[in-house]
Design a protein around this motif. Structure first.
Motif, PDB file in Angstrom:
ATOM      1  N   MET A 119      13.630   6.416  34.518  1.00  0.00           N
ATOM      2  CA  MET A 119      14.455   6.716  33.337  1.00  0.00           C
ATOM      3  C   MET A 119      15.697   7.494  33.736  1.00  0.00           C
ATOM      4  N   ASP A 120      16.763   7.150  33.113  1.00  0.00           N
ATOM      5  CA  ASP A 120      18.020   7.841  33.366  1.00  0.00           C
ATOM      6  C   ASP A 120      18.083   9.056  32.450  1.00  0.00           C
ATOM      7  N   THR A 121      18.496  10.193  33.012  1.00  0.00           N
ATOM      8  CA  THR A 121      18.456  11.415  32.208  1.00  0.00           C
ATOM      9  C   THR A 121      19.773  11.752  31.529  1.00  0.00           C
ATOM     10  N   ARG A 122      20.804  10.955  31.807  1.00  0.00           N
ATOM     11  CA  ARG A 122      22.110  11.264  31.216  1.00  0.00           C
ATOM     12  C   ARG A 122      22.108  10.967  29.721  1.00  0.00           C
ATOM     13  N   SER A 123      23.017  11.628  28.993  1.00  0.00           N
ATOM     14  CA  SER A 123      23.150  11.316  27.572  1.00  0.00           C
ATOM     15  C   SER A 123      23.859   9.984  27.434  1.00  0.00           C
ATOM     16  N   ASN A 124      23.716   9.372  26.231  1.00  0.00           N
ATOM     17  CA  ASN A 124      24.356   8.083  26.019  1.00  0.00           C
ATOM     18  C   ASN A 124      25.862   8.164  26.227  1.00  0.00           C
ATOM     19  N   TYR A 125      26.449   9.263  25.757  1.00  0.00           N
ATOM     20  CA  TYR A 125      27.893   9.420  25.906  1.00  0.00           C
ATOM     21  C   TYR A 125      28.273   9.450  27.383  1.00  0.00           C
ATOM     22  N   GLN A 126      27.467  10.195  28.157  1.00  0.00           N
ATOM     23  CA  GLN A 126      27.738  10.306  29.589  1.00  0.00           C
ATOM     24  C   GLN A 126      27.607   8.953  30.286  1.00  0.00           C
ATOM     25  N   ILE A 127      26.578   8.186  29.883  1.00  0.00           N
ATOM     26  CA  ILE A 127      26.370   6.860  30.476  1.00  0.00           C
ATOM     27  C   ILE A 127      27.582   5.987  30.202  1.00  0.00           C
ATOM     28  N   PHE A 128      28.067   6.055  28.962  1.00  0.00           N
ATOM     29  CA  PHE A 128      29.211   5.237  28.552  1.00  0.00           C
ATOM     30  C   PHE A 128      30.457   5.611  29.362  1.00  0.00           C
ATOM     31  N   MET A 129      30.736   6.935  29.441  1.00  0.00           N
ATOM     32  CA  MET A 129      31.935   7.393  30.139  1.00  0.00           C
ATOM     33  C   MET A 129      31.855   7.091  31.648  1.00  0.00           C
ATOM     34  N   ASP A 130      30.636   7.237  32.209  1.00  0.00           N
ATOM     35  CA  ASP A 130      30.470   6.931  33.631  1.00  0.00           C
ATOM     36  C   ASP A 130      30.776   5.471  33.919  1.00  0.00           C
ATOM     37  N   GLY A 131      30.391   4.611  32.952  1.00  0.00           N
ATOM     38  CA  GLY A 131      30.658   3.188  33.121  1.00  0.00           C
ATOM     39  C   GLY A 131      32.140   2.919  33.252  1.00  0.00           C
ATOM     40  N   ILE A 132      32.934   3.697  32.507  1.00  0.00           N
ATOM     41  CA  ILE A 132      34.381   3.462  32.530  1.00  0.00           C
ATOM     42  C   ILE A 132      35.030   4.122  33.746  1.00  0.00           C
ATOM     43  N   ILE A 133      34.628   5.368  34.041  1.00  0.00           N
ATOM     44  CA  ILE A 133      35.348   6.108  35.081  1.00  0.00           C
ATOM     45  C   ILE A 133      34.540   6.267  36.363  1.00  0.00           C
ATOM     46  N   ALA A 134      33.467   7.055  36.317  1.00  0.00           N
ATOM     47  CA  ALA A 134      32.779   7.399  37.568  1.00  0.00           C
ATOM     48  C   ALA A 134      32.169   6.188  38.265  1.00  0.00           C
ATOM     49  N   ASP A 135      31.684   5.205  37.490  1.00  0.00           N
ATOM     50  CA  ASP A 135      31.077   4.007  38.099  1.00  0.00           C
ATOM     51  C   ASP A 135      31.914   2.770  37.836  1.00  0.00           C
ATOM     52  N   ASN A 136      33.216   2.945  37.703  1.00  0.00           N
ATOM     53  CA  ASN A 136      34.056   1.791  37.384  1.00  0.00           C
ATOM     54  C   ASN A 136      33.815   0.632  38.358  1.00  0.00           C
ATOM     55  N   THR A 137      33.541  -0.547  37.783  1.00  0.00           N
ATOM     56  CA  THR A 137      33.169  -1.716  38.589  1.00  0.00           C
ATOM     57  C   THR A 137      34.168  -1.980  39.710  1.00  0.00           C
ATOM     58  N   ILE A 138      35.443  -1.975  39.380  1.00  0.00           N
ATOM     59  CA  ILE A 138      36.459  -2.353  40.360  1.00  0.00           C
ATOM     60  C   ILE A 138      36.876  -1.153  41.215  1.00  0.00           C
ATOM     61  N   PHE A 139      37.285  -0.064  40.544  1.00  0.00           N
ATOM     62  CA  PHE A 139      37.932   1.030  41.269  1.00  0.00           C
ATOM     63  C   PHE A 139      36.948   1.922  42.015  1.00  0.00           C
ATOM     64  N   LYS A 140      35.689   1.982  41.561  1.00  0.00           N
ATOM     65  CA  LYS A 140      34.715   2.846  42.230  1.00  0.00           C
ATOM     66  C   LYS A 140      33.672   2.050  42.992  1.00  0.00           C
ATOM     67  N   LEU A 141      33.026   1.090  42.314  1.00  0.00           N
ATOM     68  CA  LEU A 141      31.975   0.336  42.988  1.00  0.00           C
ATOM     69  C   LEU A 141      32.553  -0.754  43.876  1.00  0.00           C
ATOM     70  N   ALA A 142      33.783  -1.195  43.561  1.00  0.00           N
ATOM     71  CA  ALA A 142      34.442  -2.262  44.326  1.00  0.00           C
ATOM     72  C   ALA A 142      33.589  -3.518  44.407  1.00  0.00           C
ATOM     73  N   ILE A 143      32.993  -3.918  43.270  1.00  0.00           N
ATOM     74  CA  ILE A 143      32.303  -5.216  43.232  1.00  0.00           C
ATOM     75  C   ILE A 143      32.972  -6.089  42.172  1.00  0.00           C
ATOM     76  N   SER A 144      32.606  -7.359  42.132  1.00  0.00           N
ATOM     77  CA  SER A 144      33.232  -8.342  41.236  1.00  0.00           C
ATOM     78  C   SER A 144      34.737  -8.401  41.465  1.00  0.00           C
ATOM     79  N   LEU A 145      35.155  -8.244  42.710  1.00  0.00           N
ATOM     80  CA  LEU A 145      36.588  -8.277  43.011  1.00  0.00           C
ATOM     81  C   LEU A 145      37.155  -9.688  42.944  1.00  0.00           C
ATOM     82  N   CYS A 146      36.298 -10.680  43.181  1.00  0.00           N
ATOM     83  CA  CYS A 146      36.788 -12.056  43.197  1.00  0.00           C
ATOM     84  C   CYS A 146      37.421 -12.446  41.864  1.00  0.00           C
TER      85      CYS A 146
END
Lengths: 269, 205
Positions: B1-28
């Motif tokens: 289980m993830d312990t973050r709040s829903n808001y934190q999960i949402f914001m992380d998706g945009i900034i801290a875990d950004n698909t392109i700029f942070k995770l660098a996947i789905s670049l194609c």
């Protein structure tokens, strides 16, 4: 992994895939007939847009010469009262421009234009193993003024479908993209007017793709040569097919209702 | 289980875990479709929708999936959603389909969707999974919008097809090479912001 676990995993996978498959089958069975109907409608609309147009301009005394001057080459003009009957093949895209020019030249309004009639398909053929139709376009007196051919050629993703309109001498007049799955941002440039307009006035032997600027041939889209080829060769095949049709070289000329009459009609040219 | 709040999960998706700029996947797809802003936004919206629905589905069925066969099942769920969306749009939303159809068909094997089905949805309940899918989708949409905005502006002098500045455009920018350059420069920029103002770590750490 013992036998029992292998069994469990297999059952699990089969069950979930069976459920997934059943769901997809259900969605497909509901949507497929509607998608088919939509596609037929889209095609009918596209076909309308492929037809040339007749114009009848309402012209005051003295403006006749000015109007004649703006008409494209090959226009036949006859004057009845103050109605200038202009017989000219224009395709929907040119229509607006031509109407504007005629009005500017002094016409009091373009009273009417009438679409040509492609009627029922003259027959079917199979470009890239797809089922496609072709039409003869008839003018007011029933003489053949051109052809419209549906065509396909293998592209980057699937086979883009096109309509090709050509005049009776098999010079391409207009092409329209019916459907395609080319990459957005690269291959979907084939939908742009600059690309489609390249085909106007071109003949069978000019249907070649060239990288870099060209007037004589077809200029490839940067980064999408395969998509360019798909359309160019689709057009080429369509023109080639009509050449054979006109020359009576098709082994089985028609599956359409009119049978051999179609061939006689075309041999009149 | 993830312990973050829903808001934190949402914001992380945009900034801290950004698909392109942070995770660098789905670049194609990020390179292929971002030659114009409109394409980037359309692709982002399509991915956001599919990612959210896939996360929801996986989280609901997570107790029925044997861990050994989870990957084929994730693939099934993703491709099923793509196919269903494609068919349903083509049948019932023709106007939308004319605009979006191409993009939805591209989604089938998307690394970012598969990655979050695996790392998040298969371990969490429905609501956080939906939030995660939506947040990741938003992050992807944001990244694609940035990339395609700059590529279209510099490569064509237009934004969303409207002419903004007239100059001899840099053709390079709308070619794939320009895509890589833009992604690289933007990635560096966002990492710099992260390090300079938030003490974040650069991508890949």
């Amino acid at each position: 992994m013992n036998i029992k676990e292998i069994f469990k995993v297999t059952i699990n996978l089969v069950l979930i895939y069976a459920i997934g498959g059943a769901l997809l089958a259900w969605v497909y069975s509901v949507s497929a007939p509607i998608i088919y109907k939509n596609k037929q409608e889209d095609k009918a609309n596209a076909l309308k847009g492929m037809m040339p147009i007749h114009l009848v301009a309402n012209s005051p005394e003295g403006a006749v010469e000015a109007i004649k001057a703006v008409l494209p080459e090959g226009a036949e003009v006859s004057l009845e009262g103050n109605k200038l009957d202009v017989e000219v093949d224009v395709y929907k895209k040119d229509k607006k421009k031509l109407l504007k020019m005629i009005k500017k030249a002094g016409a009091l309004g373009v009273e009417q234009y009438s679409d040509f009639d492609p009627g029922k398909p003259k027959g079917t053929w199979e470009p890239s193993h797809k089922h496609a139709e072709y039409f003869e376009v008839k003018g007011r007196d029933g003489e053949i003024v051109g052809y419209i051919v549906e065509s396909y050629h293998k592209g980057y993703a699937g086979s883009p479908g096109i309509y090709v309109a050509m005049d009776k001498d098999l010079v391409v007049q207009k092409i329209e993209i019916l459907s395609h799955g080319e990459t957005p941002g690269l291959g979907d440039e084939i939908e742009k007017n600059w690309f489609k307009d390249q085909f106007r006035g071109k003949k069978l032997d000019q249907m070649e793709v060239v990288k870099g600027e060209t007037e004589d041939k077809i200029q490839a889209i940067t980064g999408a040569t395969i998509s360019t080829r798909a359309i160019t060769y689709g057009v080429r095949d369509a023109v080639e097919h009509m050449r054979k049709y006109k020359a009576g070289e098709l082994s089985k000329p028609d599956q359409a209702s009119e049978g051999t009459e179609a061939e006689e009609g075309s041999s009149g040219h | 289980m993830d312990t973050r709040s829903n808001y934190q999960i949402f914001m992380d998706g945009i900034i801290a875990d950004n698909t392109i700029f942070k995770l660098a996947i789905s670049l194609c797809p990020a390179i292929a479709v971002t030659s114009a802003l409109k394409n980037g936004v359309m692709m982002g919206v399509a991915v956001m929708f599919v990612q959210t629905m896939v996360n929801l589905t996986i989280s609901l069925m997570r107790n029925f999936i044997h861990p050994r066969i989870r990957i084929p099942i994730f693939m099934l769920v993703i491709s099923a959603w793509v196919t269903v969306t494609d068919l349903a749009m083509a049948a019932f939303a023709r106007d939308v389909y004319a605009e979006m159809g191409l993009y939805v068909q591209l989604i089938v094997a998307f690394a970012s969707i598969l990655a979050h089905a695996e790392t998040f949805a298969s371990k969490n309940t429905a609501i956080p999974s939906v939030v995660d899918g939506f947040g990741m989708g938003m992050g992807f949409l944001f990244a694609l919008s940035c990339i395609s905005f700059f590529r279209e502006l510099l490569g064509k002098g237009t934004v969303w097809g409207f002419e903004i500045v007239s100059f001899k455009p840099m053709l390079l920018m709308i070619l794939p090479a320009g895509g890589f350059l833009t992604v690289g420069v933007l990635m560096a920029f966002f990492n710099w912001i992260g390090m300079r103002f938030y003490g974040g770590k650069p991508a890949g750490h």
